[in-house]
Every structure is written in structure tokens, then in C-alpha cells.
Design an enzyme around this catalytic site. Structure first.
Site, short mmCIF file in Angstrom:
data_model
loop_
_atom_site.label_atom_id
_atom_site.label_comp_id
_atom_site.label_asym_id
_atom_site.label_seq_id
_atom_site.Cartn_x
_atom_site.Cartn_y
_atom_site.Cartn_z
N HIS A 77 0.66 -1.26 0.04
CA HIS A 77 -0.02 0.17 -0.01
C HIS A 77 0.88 1.23 -0.05
CE1 HIS A 77 -3.53 -2.37 1.87
NE2 HIS A 77 -3.60 -2.30 0.61
N GLU A 111 2.42 -18.28 -18.79
CA GLU A 111 3.49 -17.88 -17.77
C GLU A 111 4.04 -19.15 -16.97
OE1 GLU A 111 1.59 -15.53 -14.71
OE2 GLU A 111 -0.44 -16.59 -14.96
N ASP A 158 6.46 -14.14 -14.34
CA ASP A 158 6.24 -15.59 -13.66
C ASP A 158 6.90 -16.31 -15.05
OD1 ASP A 158 5.33 -15.09 -11.37
OD2 ASP A 158 3.10 -15.08 -11.99
#
Length: 598
Positions: free
Chosen positions: A196, A438, A462
Site C-alpha cells: 500500500h 506464464e 512469472d
């Protein structure tokens, strides 16, 4: 002359930018709270004081949420709404009250002990998203304990000088308070690019290097700091030569920004007239409103995990519908790719789903979780189907490794359509469904998968991780995470070939799409769509507008035949500078060089 006190610490590039300033260390050292005994007759008052403190913290956080909502948008407000929910969690509150009454010890000690236990449990996780929630828990803990123990908050005075705030962690509220200063950056021990605090910093355009670990304890207030939010490095007490290098880098950054800004609102077209579509990746719904400003031709990836992580619970169908509709309406006729939940097994701690996954990267996550929990998945699919009428929606499925997963998902979509029709809700007849490539197995069966879907999007982050068996969050092996590994390039090449054969678009989303050398390679490999963070769109269009696609194709073909990632990077870097010298300053800058002149 060498400076013996000069040190370099490496962390995560959490928010881009470069700042040279003096360190201001926030003393977040945990105060030892003694197990102070209270008299039996004072227990009721201690409990009442604790409950009053909880109520006050909740009021403060909700007031802050309202202010942030007006300043930055409602999605940022949910950060503090979620913290207010954490503070008032009835399970935690009642547990603390029970121990106060049973043990007859001070509320501050009991509360600190209980929250520390939760943090310790989460710290054992290997999941980056979950670890980033520690910052929010700590934010609530420090606020409440500070109130209970009457501890004065650290205040940084306003001023024009540049400063780098150094702390083990920084909660979003503190960052907002410090952001009134224009020349400020942050060097943090905890957190990552999707915390955040980092999301807020990016929105406010403040540089951040996080995940520095215990290195932050070695920095003292008034140390001279160079904060490099592009490479994730912190230079402490640099010598004159290093200072001059970074001052030059800041000048170069200014010139580069001036150059690329002209390209942001224009189409991305190579010198030989090949059109490359450039889309934006967004984490938070309000970012969709800034897509046009940054030159995005649409949204290539909206990560719906935010809807879960901001509240640590699965949102209702109605709430999801409103969010998806809002994004689609903001983008109008431009396409919006919304990815279904890509949550790892141990991201569900504290929610209605109780599980601990020993290896979340290879475990119960993404499409696997969704197919095992059709109640959750169908709620999301119905919200997406309902919202499709308000824009150009494309649904994307993460971590597909087999054809069975696509077939099972399409069956659920058909069920959702029937159930919505029974409720009298009309749904658009054709909504494109695509998948993320991925996992290496998906590349190897890409031709089979292409027959069942409408588009591919290669998730390079990924794909590199799974191909090279390298956890990209593990600092001890980060050197093995190589974007230009010939095996990775071959997988991208194979995916593009399968897409072309079956006439479906192949996009790339991931950090490779924001890297100048990566962009040249991707265009050369035949990728026709890139999706990247909004701030990098101008840079990507600048690179595309300076290269020749046919020559890039020949470079990529040669790169695929090289033996190592280092060979690829060194060779193609040299060739790009020779073929397109306009790109030399940008490439040198992105790799940490400070003496590029063009």
C-alpha cells in the site's frame, strides 16, 4: 579520493525516481512494553480505556480515509478503511480483553504481544503479497500503542531541502503526512513494489526503495543519501565522483522525460511502419482515469487481487460489478483486459478461506483455486459478464497450465450466462476470453490452447520465474532471474508462432515490456501488443518509434541462438546503440549509467 564510509545497499525498486538528500531516520525501534500488573479493581477501567482507544483509532483512520478519498480517489481510501477494520476486529479485541481480565496485565502489553504473534506467523510466509500486509498491521499497532502509552509521534518539519526518510517500515498515513514536502524519498526495510505504501508513493510520484532489510539500521540521520528508485539501490555517504555521476543522471532523466513525453499521446509506430499497441497495467481502479493522460490505448491488465487484498475478504458480486463497470465506462471504446483472481494459497490468512500453502508459487493459487471454489469464481465471472455491456471487456485467466482448465472455466461461464438469463439479465453474446502464458507447459501446448481462446498475454515475470526455477523475491538468488535468458526468448518466440498460426493476438505484460532492450527483443520476436505500468508508456512508445521492426527481428533471431543471458544483453545492447544511437542515453540510464551523452 575514496570515501571509506561509502556503502551501497540493494533492495527493491518500489517507486521510480532519483533523489539526493540527507537521511532522516524514523525511530520505529520497538519500545519494550513491560508486563505491568494492574489491580483487580482497576481491570474494568483498563478494559474500558482499551475499548475507547480502539474506537478513537477507528475514528482517526476513517477520517483519514475520507480525506484521502477526496485527494486521491476512493480506492486509496480503502487502505485506511481496511486498517480501521483491522483495529476494530472483534476477534482480536475480545481476545485482548479476555487476557486483560484473566492475566490482569496492562492493555498495551497484551495487545502488543498478540499482534506480534500474528506478525511473526505471517513473516514465515514465502508470499510477497501477504508479507506486505505486515506494514498495515504494524501501522495499526503503532497507532494504538502510541495512544495507550501516550507516545509522541515523529514529526518532520517542512522545508526546501531534500531528505530521504529511512525506516524499517512506513505506514501509508505517515507517507501521506510527509508528502507535503516536494523533495522527499523513502528507504524502507520492509515492503515491496505492490505494498500500500508503494502504491501511494507511485501515485504521488515519490521515489521509494524497499526490502532493504536490516541495512536500514546501518544508516544514521544526516548521512548523505542517493536514493535510486530505478535500480533499487541506496548509496550512503557517496564520494564526489559518485555524487557527480548521479547529478548527471538526474539531468539525463530530465532530458529523457522531455523527449519521451512527446511520444506518450501518439501511436507507437516503428521506422518501417509496424504498429505496436501499447496498453497500461493497473493495480487500483482509480488508475484507469489516468490511462488517457499517460497515452494508454486501453488497459492490458487489471489485477483484481486488489479487491480481495484491500479488505482481506472476497467482495460481493455487486461490489465487483460496480468496480468493473466504472473502469469500462472510463475507458469507453478502448479495450480493458480484466484478469480473474491470481491469489496464492497463503494469501488467504485471516479470511474465510483457511489454508497454509508451503509453496504458494507452485501451489493452490490462481485458476486452480478458482476452479476449486466455484462459488467464489462464479461470483466474479457473473460480475464481469454483467459489466461487459459498458465497454470492451476481455476476460483473462491466470496461470493456465493445461487445456482442462480452459474447458472447465468456459463451462462455468456458460453456467453463469444461464443463471443470469434466468434472472432477466441480458449479457453480451461475445466476450473475448484469453489466458496468461506464464507456465512453460502452456507454451509447449500453445497450439492446442490457441484453438480454445481469443488471445494470449505472456506474463514475463512469472514465465521467467517458472522457466528458470528462480523465486524472484529471493535476494540470495536474484542474480539468476534473467529476462534475456535464451530459453525465455525461445518460449516467447514459440508462443508468438502459435498465436500467429491460429490468428490470435499475443501481448506481453510484465517488466520486460518496460525495458528498452526488452522492448526491442519483443518487437523483434513478433509481439504486437505491450502492456506495462502507466508511467513507462511514453518510454515504450519512444523506443518503438526509434527502431526498425525488420532489423529488430534479425537481432532477436540472433539473440535466440546465443548461449547465455549475459551474452544476449551485451551483444544486443551494443547493436542497438550502433543501429539506433538515439536510444543510447536511455539504455545507459536504465542500467545505472550516469555519463551517457547520446
Amino acid at each position: 579520493m575514496n570515501n571509506s564510509d561509502y556503502r551501497i545497499f540493494r533492495g527493491v525498486a518500489a517507486s521510480p525516481g532519483i533523489l539526493i538528500g540527507n537521511a532522516v531516520v524514523l525511530d520505529y525501534t520497538q519500545i519494550e512494553i513491560p508486563p505491568t500488573a494492574i489491580k483487580p479493581e482497576d481491570v474494568a477501567k483498563e478494559v474500558a480505556d482499551f475499548r475507547n482507544a480502539i474506537a478513537k483509532v477507528k475514528r482517526e483512520l476513517l477520517k483519514l480515509a475520507a480525506n484521502v478519498g477526496e485527494r486521491l480517489g476512493p480506492e486509496y481510501a480503502t487502505i485506511f478503511e481496511a486498517q480501521a477494520m483491522m483495529a476494530g476486529d472483534p476477534v482480536v479485541v475480545e481476545k485482548v480483553v479476555e487476557h486483560i481480565e484473566k492475566e490482569k496485565l496492562a492493555a498495551a502489553y497484551i495487545y502488543d504481544r498478540e499482534t506480534r504473534a500474528v506478525i511473526e506467523q505471517i513473516s514465515q510466509s514465502s508470499d510477497a503479497y501477504l508479507k506486505e500486509r505486515i506494514v498495515d498491521i504494524n501501522a495499526v499497532r503503532h497507532r494504538l500503542i502510541g495512544l495507550l502509552m501516550r507516545i509522541k509521534k515523529t514529526v518532520i518539519s517542512t522545508g526546501s531541502e531534500s531528505i530521504v526518510v529511512v525506516a524499517k517500515f512506513l505506514n501509508p498515513a505517515d507517507l501521506l503526512g510527509f508528502s507535503v514536502r516536494r523533495k522527499i524519498g523513502f528507504a524502507l526495510g520492509l515492503g515491496g513494489a505492490t505494498s500500500h505504501t508503494s502504491l501511494l508513493a507511485k501515485s504521488l510520484k515519490l521515489p521509494v526503495v524497499s526490502a532493504l532489510g536490516e541495512a536500514v539500521a546501518q544508516i544514521k540521520s544526516s548521512d548523505k543519501i542517493i536514493l535510486d528508485g530505478f535500480t533499487g539501490t541506496v548509496h550512503v555517504n557517496p564520494d564526489h565522483a559518485v555524487l557527480e555521476k548521479f547529478k548527471n543522471r538526474i539531468k539525463i532523466l530530465g532530458r529523457l522525460n522531455a523527449a519521451v513525453i512527446k511520444f506518450a499521446r501518439k501511436p507507437a509506430i516503428t521506422l518501417d511502419k509496424k504498429r505496436i499497441a501499447v496498453f497500461g497495467n493497473i493495480e487500483i481502479p482509480s488508475e484507469a482515469g489516468r490511462a488517457d493522460k499517460h497515452g494508454a490505448e486501453g488497459i492490458g491488465l487489471f489485477r483484481t487481487e486488489y479487491l480481495f487484498l484491500s479488505n482481506n475478504a472476497f467482495p460481493s458480486q455487486e461490489k465487483q460489478f460496480k468496480v468493473y463497470r466504472q473502469i469500462l465506462e472510463r475507458l469507453g471504446k478502448r479495450p480493458v483486459v480484466i484478469r480473474t483472481y491470481d491469489l496464492g494459497g497463503d494469501k488467504f490468512v485471516g479470511s474465510a478461506v483457511k489454508t497454509v500453502d508451503p509453496n504458494p508459487f507452485l501451489g493452490w493459487r490462481a485458476i486452480r483455486f478458482c476452479l476449486d471454489r466455484p462459488d467464489v469464481f462464479k461470483n466474479q465471472l457473473k460480475a464481469l459478464l454483467r459489466a461487459a455491456g459498458y465497454g470492451r471487456l476481455k476476460i483473462m485467466l491466470p496461470m493456465i497450465s493445461s487445456l482442462d482448465e480452459i474447458i472447465a472455466t468456459k463451462k462455468l461461464v456458460a453456467e453463469c450466462r444461464k443463471e443470469l438469463a434466468a434472472e432477466g439479465i441480458e449479457i453480451r453474446a461475445k466476450i473475448p476470453i484469453g489466458i496468461m502464458i506464464e507456465v512453460p507447459s502452456a507454451v509447449l501446448i500453445a497450439e492446442h490452447l490457441a484453438r480454445e481462446v481469443d488471445f494470449f498475454s505472456i506474463g514475463t515475470n512469472d514465465l521467467i520465474q517458472y522457466t528458470l526455477a528462480v523465486d524472484r523475491t529471493n535476494e540470495s538468488i536474484s542474480r539468476l532471474y534473467q529476462s534475456y535468458h535464451p530459453a525465455v526468448l525461445q518460449l516467447i518466440k514459440s508462443t508468438v508462432r502459435a498465436g500467429r498460426k491460429h490468428r490470435i493476438k499475443v501481448a506481453v505484460c510484465g517488466e520486460m515490456a518496460a525495458d528498452p532492450i526488452g522492448i526491442v527483443l519483443l518487437v523483434g520476436l513478433g509481439v504486437e501488443e505491450l502492456s506495462l505500468n502507466l508511467q513507462s508508456i511514453g518510454t515504450a512508445k519512444f523506443v518503438i518509434g526509434r527502431i526498425n521492426a525488420a532489423k529488430a527481428s534479425r537481432l532477436a533471431e540472433r539473440a535466440c541462438r546465443l548461449k547465455t543471458a549475459d551474452e544476449v544483453e551485451q551483444w544486443i545492447g551494443r547493436r542497438i546503440k550502433i543501429l539506433w544511437p538515439d536510444l543510447r542515453p536511455l539504455i545507459d540510464f536504465m542500467r545505472g549509467g550516469g555519463n551517457a551523452t547520446g
